[in-house]
Enzyme design. Structure first.
Site, PDB file in Angstrom:
ATOM      1  CG  HIS A 299      -0.375   0.029   2.520  1.00  0.00           C
ATOM      2  ND1 HIS A 299       0.193  -1.080   3.108  1.00  0.00           N
ATOM      3  CD2 HIS A 299      -0.244   1.038   3.416  1.00  0.00           C
ATOM      4  CE1 HIS A 299       0.646  -0.753   4.310  1.00  0.00           C
ATOM      5  NE2 HIS A 299       0.401   0.531   4.511  1.00  0.00           N
TER       6      HIS A 299
ATOM      7  CG  HIS B 200       0.399   4.264   4.995  1.00  0.00           C
ATOM      8  ND1 HIS B 200      -0.423   3.514   5.793  1.00  0.00           N
ATOM      9  CD2 HIS B 200      -0.239   5.434   4.788  1.00  0.00           C
ATOM     10  CE1 HIS B 200      -1.506   4.218   6.081  1.00  0.00           C
ATOM     11  NE2 HIS B 200      -1.420   5.387   5.482  1.00  0.00           N
TER      12      HIS B 200
ATOM     13  CG  ASP C  41       4.972   2.519   7.340  1.00  0.00           C
ATOM     14  OD1 ASP C  41       4.163   2.970   6.510  1.00  0.00           O
ATOM     15  OD2 ASP C  41       4.626   1.827   8.316  1.00  0.00           O
TER      16      ASP C  41
ATOM     17  CG  ASP D 226       0.398  -1.960   7.603  1.00  0.00           C
ATOM     18  OD1 ASP D 226       1.141  -2.937   7.826  1.00  0.00           O
ATOM     19  OD2 ASP D 226       0.743  -0.777   7.757  1.00  0.00           O
TER      20      ASP D 226
ATOM     21  CD  GLU E 155      -1.119  -4.861  10.548  1.00  0.00           C
ATOM     22  OE1 GLU E 155      -0.471  -4.254  11.426  1.00  0.00           O
ATOM     23  OE2 GLU E 155      -2.194  -4.466  10.104  1.00  0.00           O
TER      24      GLU E 155
END
EC number: 3.1.27.-
Lengths: 705, 591
Positions: B68, B70, B72, B178, B203
């Site tokens: 995704h 993000h 991180d 995530d 996760e």
């Protein structure tokens, strides 16, 4: 256990006889059971793959494929050309239509004035329009496991198939197909229910009467099977059975078959389907396009290596070039507007209309049409325009890139924003107050039998300033216009059909090389009106297998292998030996499990150590199949090497005698003969330990299979 | 024995810098390529030298998959592909592909333009990197090469977040990225089918948390915002531009509407408008309700939420400001925080997880004096509230996913070691499967036991099924005998006869003959007949024939009788059988 107990207790002949009888009757039972099993497994493995053809319409197909143990319906097309035999459903009372004379046979004996009306020499049924359904008697529809939908035009018969037939399966479709298909069904129901017509007409369907009617009503087939439109409730129930799939998603059906949709390039979310097992592959090609319009391009390479390719949905206008038609559409539109007339475009609410609007977006300014209002009228106009903007994944590369910016992929968003294009749910309400002329109206239904288009035909038909431009290829425009005759308005026929033409399809087939092609019979001969055009048909080697409505075809498959899985424990225990360079073999004795159409092999569990028993009876009653057979042997025993081996094992006194086919070894001390030949070895020996030794020595020289 | 190896380069017993290497069936895959928000030095990016010391990664990786947008999870991507060097395929979903370059550019600007760092990736590098991206559709099976296939599932964490199933032959791994197991106001819940992977890499951000019901959390949040506004305070909500921001906007928008509130709500940065556009165009990735009603009312057109201008921060009176980034580590949210931190009427609500090292993390841990750049300290007087709105699965959700996918092994990443340890125990106890939690740079090896797919000749299968009694009874397996031919890459199981034929080999017959003497006064023919009837009575279920040429045949055993030349009462029994003859326990010893 009972027979043995019996045998132990009773020793009389009577007892034995009874036992024998019991046994033999048991055997008989076994035999018949075995036969029955044989039948079942043969069905499972060798079931002829069949194709049941429920629709004769080449672009609105409905076929059922029996593939291995699964029954798969391919598309669910609804033939709506039957509605051309009906009178239009006007939105507001039409004096002209209501004054049409009733039909009376020439001799005056049959008067069906209530059901049939005459207009300009043609006879029309005055009742709610009816559709020609896919055949429902050819096979039991409740046995269908899955329905694969290829595009939103080919699913309009779905409620007739899934409702009230006992259907309990699953329908597979892509998300755009489902959403837009739902809209089109909703629109159809809305068109019908908006102007309810209580009257039903059935007298004319009487065979004797139908024979007397003028054409084309006289020649209409299966009229008793024609059905009125479904309800919204049935639509919702049918669509609740849809499971969404993405392109190239592999869907497992009952472990036996895998189906997968491929992009077909024809419309948003349109797909062709691959139906395959590990060793057989059927490709189902429905409406496909190689033109660059809005949808994702067609995936051609995945169709390769098919055993059978079912080909449907080719262009209905093999001689009309879509680009040329688009040009003609624009120029006729501009000409009419400049002359102060209105333009009516009867069209479906999704599909080519997106391309028409995109084309107009570029054309409007250059043609100086900036002030001309464009109207799109349909109960689903807004939804269709909105939905078109949210399927980025399903669009061609250019449109996808726009979404990344982020901008709406279709320029009609801008047409709406700048008020150039307005959409309304119907002619009632806001439209009637905001409507300005001259204008361009896009509205349905393209058959001109229902929907808002009927109103515009009545409104604009009398003036030669106005033009109707046909863009949809599904209906003959002359037939569509028949109940409006006499007509002053100009008619332009620009059918835009982006589906594959014969040239493209033969190139495609050359590329993907299916072993066999199945197609509607219409594709195996030139069109009736152009019988000299041999380029307007499929010419293939081997020739395609044609089908028509109600055909049942046996598909030519030669299955020789099936997938089986060897469990790790067994796999590790196998001992391969190299037979030739690069070729190894291993003998396998294993337990075969067959479950959910999947076969697995696992190691034979070690039998529990049998208590040493001298009772022969007990031993003998072990079933023979439980014993592992010895492998087959191959190769030859070389004399010199074998003699040397014998010597090593202390057998030295060997007399060798040459024969026609080999040698005979006489082991004199042991009084044993060994006959060595090219393809056989014979050991004549009365001593068991020696025989066992000799056997093992011989086996060293042979390969085991 | 085949093995699957998993090595986290980031996110091993840590949150941030997600980057996990998987070796499966001879293929090497990199899962995510993220940056660490808590560091500004080398530790910011994964240590790619682990893969190779010299040069480009292309030869060592078969593909890279980004779960995704993000940072991180994707923040190191241009560094990896353009500066370290990787030209192979990079997979991500369409929304991720659309949004990821914008966030990368944002990140680059903050780092290079504001902080003045050099030796960082450029705008052009982001563009070049994105050219290597191949978009993924949900549930589409993508063939990376002939053997490696990947398939994306909905993860529900942010728009376009995906879990990915990686398969080579019959070995497979699922990486969750995530994910969120409960649908929220704008996204649906993660879902996966019963794909039984060898390893499920999950996760574990909220490994020990069981979050109270979403409704309670939302009510709590609205109450706090409302109270603060009522007493004239300013509320800062640090968020990332896309993701939780939209969720909270929808929440506040409907609350403002219902309560008829007047205090302004602002959304910082120009991204908002654009972000909301993405949500509108990718509406198929949102939840059922929003998708169903989008034609009538698009949930991402906000009436009460307006664009923020830097000067508004000093305006008097209450206000709510959404500002980026979400962990207070840089940018506008940090600036506003500095301005408002001194007033106890104000409030900061941290709606998501904060990585170690960020100011967000510090204030959540109760730190009230912060060291700022240039040795200044900042007194934190405003109220600090933490409210978990990050769309991560909690312990319950993780267990639920395990139940869905039924993995053979479990591997935890993206969480804190202590919490992982706890969850690991729970998983091992509840599911009796091994659970691993490697640290960064540590390799976990899992031995797999794949079954071997083989093509069996239909003739053989048919024969075995016919022999074996009722077919549809899976409880009664049948024994099957055949020959497995291994040629090049194909494995074929055929009958021995067919194997001989296919390999062009001759059969070699091996026969045995022996003589047995017995005393019987009858004629040869009678003796043979007596033997025949005896065998008939004891060997039930075998084919026994008495041929006119004076032989008895039991299956393939030939029996002949002749009288001894010396004594006509002594009969010599000649037994002959082939090597393949089944030996009926003790009947014919030694063959």
């Amino acid at each position: 256990m009972t027979p043995r107990l019996l045998g132990a207790v009773e020793d009389s002949r009577a007892g034995n006889k009874a036992r024998r009888e019991q046994k033999s009757s048991g055997e008989r039972c076994c035999v018949s059971k075995a036969n029955c099993c044989q039948l079942i497994y043969q069905q499972l493995l060798l079931l002829k793959m069949k194709l049941y053809c429920l629709s004769g319409h080449p672009t609105l197909p409905c076929n059922v494929l029996k593939f291995k143990s699964t029954t798969i319906m391919l598309d669910c097309g609804l033939d709506t050309t039957s509605v051309l035999n009906f009178l239009p459903l006007p939105l507001v009372h039409s004096p002209r239509l209501s004054k049409l004379p009733g039909w009376v046979s020439k001799d005056g004996t049959i008067n069906l004035g209530k059901e049939l009306k005459e207009c300009a020499g043609r006879v029309f049924v005055d009742a709610q329009p009816e559709f020609c359904l896919p055949e429902r008697e050819l096979l039991d529809l409740s046995t269908i496991d899955v329905i694969l939908i290829s595009n939103y035009h080919c699913m309009m018969a779905l409620p007739y198939i899934t409702e009230h037939t006992g259907f309990t399966g699953t329908v597979y479709a892509t998300e755009p197909t489902l959403q837009i298909g739902r809209l089109l069904m909703e629109e159809l129901v809305n068109f019908m229910e908006r102007v309810p017509k209580a009257q039903s007409a059935t007298s004319w369907k009487n065979k004797e009467i139908q024979r007397m009617l003028p054409g084309p009503l006289k020649d209409a087939v299966d009229v008793w099977m024609w059905k009125r439109c479904y309800s919204m409730q049935e639509v919702n129930s049918a669509l609740s059975k849809v499971q969404l799939v993405g392109y190239s998603q592999k869907v497992e059906l009952f472990g036996a078959v895998q189906v997968s949709p491929l992009s077909s390039g024809y419309s948003l979310g349109s797909s062709n389907w691959i139906i395959q097992s590990h060793h057989e592959k059927v490709s189902y090609v429905s409406g496909s396009s190689l033109l660059t319009t809005h949808p994702q391009p067609m995936d051609q390479s995945s169709l390769k290596n098919s055993d059978v390719l079912i080909l449907t949905g080719l262009t209905q206008m093999p001689t009309a070039n879509p680009d040329g038609m688009l040009g003609e559409f624009c120029s006729n539109l501009a000409m009419t507007i400049r002359a102060g007339g209105n333009v009516l475009v009867p069209c479906y609410s999704s599909g080519v209309i997106y391309d028409l609007l995109e084309c107009l977006y570029q054309f409007i300014e250059s043609a100086n049409l900036g002030t001309t209002p464009f109207y799109f009228i349909s109960p689903i106009a807004n939804s269709s325009l909105e939905f078109s903007q949210i399927f980025a994944e399903w669009l061609c590369h250019n449109k996808q890139t726009k979404v990344y910016l982020p901008e709406p992929p279709f320029p009609h968003a801008e047409l709406i924003q700048t008020n150039k294009l307005k959409h309304y749910p119907s002619i009632h309400g806001d439209f009637s107050s905001e409507f300005r002329q001259p204008c361009v109206v896009f509205t349905g239904h393209p058959s001109l039998r229902f929907g808002d288009v009927v109103h515009f035909m009545e409104l604009w038909g009398k003036s030669s300033l106005n033009t109707i431009i046909f863009t949809e290829p599904d209906f003959s425009y002359l037939d569509a216009l028949a109940p409006y005759q006499p007509l002053a308005m100009k008619c332009v026929y620009c059918p835009i059909d982006t589906r594959l033409n014969f040239h493209q399809v033969s190139k495609l087939l050359k590329e993907v090389q299916p072993l066999h092609v199945v197609c509607p019979e219409q594709y195996t001969q030139p069109p009736l009106t152009q019988s000299h055009r041999s380029d307007l048909m499929l010419e293939l080697q081997p020739p395609p297998m044609p089908y028509r409505r109600c055909s049942v075809l046996n598909l030519p498959f030669r299955r020789r292998y099936e997938r089986i899985y060897i469990l790790p424990e067994l796999a590790n225990s196998l001992v391969p030996s190299e037979i030739k360079p690069g070729v190894s073999v291993a003998t396998v004795s294993a337990l075969l499990h067959s479950k959910d159409n999947k076969h697995t092999l696992q190691s034979v569990p070690k039998p529990p150590p049998m208590p040493p028993s001298k009772k022969r009876k007990r031993v003998i009653e072990e079933p023979p199949v439980a014993l592992a057979p010895k492998p087959m042997l191959s190769g030859a025993v070389a004399l010199e090497a074998f003699l040397a081996t014998l010597q090593k094992h202390g057998i030295t006194e060997v007399k060798v005698e040459e024969t026609a086919d080999g040698h005979i070894l006489h082991l004199q001390a042991e009084d044993t003969l060994i006959q060595l030949e090219e393809d056989g070895t014979h050991i004549v020996c009365d001593s068991e330990p020696l025989r066992t030794t000799l056997r093992d020595l011989v086996l060293r020289f042979l390969q085991k299979l | 024995m085949p093995e699957i190896k998993v090595t986290p380069l980031g996110a091993g017993q840590d949150v941030g810098r997600s980057c996990i290497l998987v070796s499966i069936g001879g293929k090497n895959i990199m899962l995510d390529c993220g940056m660490h928000m808590g560091y500004n030095d080398d530790r910011r990016f994964p240590d790619f030298s682990y893969i190779t010391q010299n040069g480009r990664l292309t030869d060592f990786l078969d593909c890279v998959i980004i779960s995704h947008f993000h940072l991180d999870h994707c923040g190191a991507l241009p560094y990896m592909s353009e500066m370290v060097g990787y030209d192979g395929p990079i997979y991500m979903t369409h929304p991720t592909k659309a949004i990821c370059p914008i966030l990368l550019e944002d990140f680059r600007k903050i780092t290079v333009d504001k902080k003045g760092e050099t030796n960082f990736f450029t705008s052009q590098m982001i563009k070049d990197c994105m050219k290597k991206v191949i978009p993924l559709n949900l549930h589409q099976t993508v063939q990376v090469d002939d053997e490696l296939e990947i398939k994306a599932y909905y993860a529900g964490h942010v728009l376009g977040a995906a879990m990915v199933h990686i398969k080579v032959g019959s070995e497979s791994v699922v990486y969750t990225g995530d994910y969120n197991m409960t649908p929220d106001r704008h996204l649906g819940a993660a879902w996966i089918d019963k794909c039984r992977p060898d390893i499920l890499i999950s996760e574990s951000t909220y490994a020990t948390t069981i979050r109270d019901s979403k409704r309670c959390r939302e009510r709590d949040f609205l109450k706090k915002v409302h109270e603060s506004i009522e007493r004239g305070g300013k509320v800062l909500i640090p968020v990332f531009a896309l993701g939780r921001a939209q969720e909270l906007c929808i929440l506040l928008e409907t609350f403002w509407e219902r309560m008829n509130l007047k205090a302004p709500i602002y959304f910082s940065t120009g991204l908002t408008e654009k972000a909301n556009h993405y949500y509108k165009l990718f509406i198929t990735w949102t939840n059922q309700k929003i998708r169903k009603t989008f034609v009538q009312r698009n949930m991402f057109e906000f009436k009460h939420i307006k664009a923020f201008d830097r000067s508004y921060a000093d305006n008097p009176g209450p206000m709510v400001v959404f500002a980026t980034p979400g962990m207070l580590h840089a940018g506008q949210s940090l600036q506003i925080f500095k301005k408002w931190a001194g007033n106890e009427k104000n409030m900061v609500i941290m709606p998501g997880y904060c990585v170690q090292g960020t100011i967000g993390h510090k204030i959540l841990n109760g730190q009230r004096k912060l060291e700022m750049e240039g040795r200044a300290t900042l007194d934190v007087k405003l109220q600090v509230e933490y409210m978990s709105f990050s769309a991560h699965a909690d312990a319950k959700g993780i267990m639920q996913l395990i139940r869905m996918a039924e993995p053979r092994n479990m591997l935890l990443v993206h969480g804190e070691a202590v919490k992982m340890e706890f969850l690991k125990g729970k998983i091992e106890q509840e599911f009796s499967i091994d659970c691993y939690m490697p640290a960064n740079g540590e390799t976990t090896t899992v031995t797999t036991n794949p079954s071997v797919p083989v093509d069996i000749s239909l003739n053989l299968l048919k024969r075995e099924m016919a022999l074996g009694g009722p077919l549809p009874d899976p409880k009664k397996p049948r024994t099957m005998h055949g020959t497995l031919i291994m040629k090049e890459n194909s494995l074929k199981l055929v009958s021995s006869e067919q194997a001989l034929k296919e390999l062009g080999l001759n059969e070699h017959q091996l026969r045995f003959t022996c003589h047995v003497q017995l005393q019987d006064p009858h004629s040869d023919a009678d003796t043979l007949h007596r033997i025949y009837t005896h065998l008939k009575s004891v060997l039930k279920g075998y084919t026994i024939q008495h041929l006119p040429d004076g032989t008895v045949i039991v299956e393939s055993i030939v029996i002949k009788v002749s009288s001894s030349t010396e004594d006509s009462n002594t009969k010599v029994l000649l037994l002959s059988w082939s090597y393949q003859t089944l030996i009926y326990n003790g009947l014919l010893p030694g063959g």
